[in-house]
Design a protein around this motif. Sequence first.
Motif, PDB file in Angstrom:
ATOM      1  N   VAL A  63       3.074   3.160   2.520  1.00 54.75           N
ATOM      2  CA  VAL A  63       4.382   3.799   2.381  1.00 54.75           C
ATOM      3  C   VAL A  63       4.190   5.182   1.757  1.00 54.75           C
ATOM      4  O   VAL A  63       3.509   5.323   0.734  1.00 54.75           O
ATOM      5  CB  VAL A  63       5.305   2.947   1.486  1.00 54.75           C
ATOM      6  CG1 VAL A  63       6.627   3.662   1.244  1.00 54.75           C
ATOM      7  CG2 VAL A  63       5.543   1.584   2.118  1.00 54.75           C
ATOM      8  N   VAL A  64       4.769   6.192   2.368  1.00 51.37           N
ATOM      9  CA  VAL A  64       4.644   7.564   1.879  1.00 51.37           C
ATOM     10  C   VAL A  64       5.677   7.812   0.789  1.00 51.37           C
ATOM     11  O   VAL A  64       6.878   7.675   1.016  1.00 51.37           O
ATOM     12  CB  VAL A  64       4.834   8.578   3.018  1.00 51.37           C
ATOM     13  CG1 VAL A  64       4.770  10.006   2.471  1.00 51.37           C
ATOM     14  CG2 VAL A  64       3.784   8.385   4.090  1.00 51.37           C
ATOM     15  N   PRO A  68       0.830  -1.207   0.000  1.00 56.65           N
ATOM     16  CA  PRO A  68       0.000   0.000   0.000  1.00 56.65           C
ATOM     17  C   PRO A  68       0.865   1.258   0.000  1.00 56.65           C
ATOM     18  O   PRO A  68       1.906   1.303   0.660  1.00 56.65           O
ATOM     19  CB  PRO A  68      -0.807  -0.117   1.304  1.00 56.65           C
ATOM     20  CG  PRO A  68       0.016  -1.005   2.185  1.00 56.65           C
ATOM     21  CD  PRO A  68       0.713  -1.965   1.267  1.00 56.65           C
ATOM     22  N   VAL A  69       0.466   2.254  -0.753  1.00 56.67           N
ATOM     23  CA  VAL A  69       1.247   3.480  -0.848  1.00 56.67           C
ATOM     24  C   VAL A  69       0.356   4.701  -0.700  1.00 56.67           C
ATOM     25  O   VAL A  69      -0.848   4.658  -0.958  1.00 56.67           O
ATOM     26  CB  VAL A  69       2.000   3.580  -2.193  1.00 56.67           C
ATOM     27  CG1 VAL A  69       2.961   2.419  -2.366  1.00 56.67           C
ATOM     28  CG2 VAL A  69       1.026   3.660  -3.357  1.00 56.67           C
ATOM     29  N   SER A  70       0.979   5.782  -0.288  1.00 55.87           N
ATOM     30  CA  SER A  70       0.354   7.095  -0.268  1.00 55.87           C
ATOM     31  C   SER A  70       1.279   8.023  -1.041  1.00 55.87           C
ATOM     32  O   SER A  70       2.429   8.221  -0.640  1.00 55.87           O
ATOM     33  CB  SER A  70       0.175   7.594   1.172  1.00 55.87           C
ATOM     34  OG  SER A  70      -0.274   8.939   1.179  1.00 55.87           O
ATOM     35  N   SER A  71       0.807   8.548  -2.167  1.00 56.07           N
ATOM     36  CA  SER A  71       1.681   9.312  -3.043  1.00 56.07           C
ATOM     37  C   SER A  71       1.049  10.639  -3.429  1.00 56.07           C
ATOM     38  O   SER A  71      -0.169  10.733  -3.613  1.00 56.07           O
ATOM     39  CB  SER A  71       1.993   8.504  -4.304  1.00 56.07           C
ATOM     40  OG  SER A  71       2.733   9.279  -5.234  1.00 56.07           O
ATOM     41  N   GLY A  80      -4.930   6.179  -3.098  1.00 56.95           N
ATOM     42  CA  GLY A  80      -3.832   5.932  -2.182  1.00 56.95           C
ATOM     43  C   GLY A  80      -4.318   5.367  -0.860  1.00 56.95           C
ATOM     44  O   GLY A  80      -5.506   5.381  -0.545  1.00 56.95           O
ATOM     45  N   ASP A  81      -3.388   4.840  -0.102  1.00 49.11           N
ATOM     46  CA  ASP A  81      -3.667   4.277   1.222  1.00 49.11           C
ATOM     47  C   ASP A  81      -2.945   5.137   2.251  1.00 49.11           C
ATOM     48  O   ASP A  81      -1.713   5.169   2.291  1.00 49.11           O
ATOM     49  CB  ASP A  81      -3.180   2.832   1.288  1.00 49.11           C
ATOM     50  CG  ASP A  81      -3.589   2.125   2.570  1.00 49.11           C
ATOM     51  OD1 ASP A  81      -3.723   2.819   3.600  1.00 49.11           O
ATOM     52  OD2 ASP A  81      -3.756   0.895   2.556  1.00 49.11           O
TER      53      ASP A  81
END
Length: 289
Positions: A178-179, A11-14, A173-174
């Motif tokens: 991971v940022v 999962p990522v946050s971008s 995004g989540d």
Amino acid sequence: PPGARVGAGVPVSSTLRVDVLGRRGVRAALAYLRIAAAPGDIDPADLVEAHRRPSRGLPRWIDKWLGRCRSIDDVVRASERIDDVKVSVKLADLAGDLSRLAAVARTGTARAVLECVRDEVGLARAVDLLDATGGGEGQSHGDDLEALIQVADLHPDAAGFEPWLRSALTRSGDDGGVVLSTVHRVKGREWPRVAVFGATEGVMPHRLAQGRAAVEEERRVFHVAITRGIGRLAVLPDASRPSPFLGELHREASPDELPAAAPAHAAAELAPAPAGAGTPRRGGRRSPR
């Protein structure tokens, strides 16, 4: 890149969004890629984009001719029908470049096509000139192009690369993932583990940073990046051209080199990545002006 993490189930946050594909250098590169992948079914708008970047020196009225072209063969025929010899030769040169790209696409990968666009067609020179003259509008189009080529390794198919990339950039995004961020956006923030990608010469310090003051500002940006990790930090350069700042991590700083408030935590692990694996845009960092 977001696509790599998502594809691996991470999962990522971008902050990166699909509108990045509309930047000038990326937009031109993708137009060439689409033409190469489907040389017999061309959108005339892609031909217009291609002849403008790098500039072929064609007159404005050529857009009407290209507007009737649906294949590379159509471009060849158009070049043969135009009475102006200089324009005819330039248009034939465009058709030749497009044919070369189509040949690469038939047997090669998306990366191979994009590298040909960068090096043989000359898009790299065009975007470097754009950046050098201030036409980058606060962005580095050269970095955009390099980042696009790096990401192409994740989806080698020339025809499927752009749809795959657009899908990756439009996924939700989540917030707990991971940022992924630029260096500037994380100033003042900290995480237990941090990876700094693109610690590479030409990126840190950036190739557009000219003069001592500009390089010192780049050093401060690098310092921001490597002090975001509370417990563990990995700095990932391109092994073939690591940032000169990395050598400074192995010696004691002199008093005049110490930042005003230098956190003492987060010892850096220097882990050179394979050649070409660095992210050339610092995760999308704007170029120094």
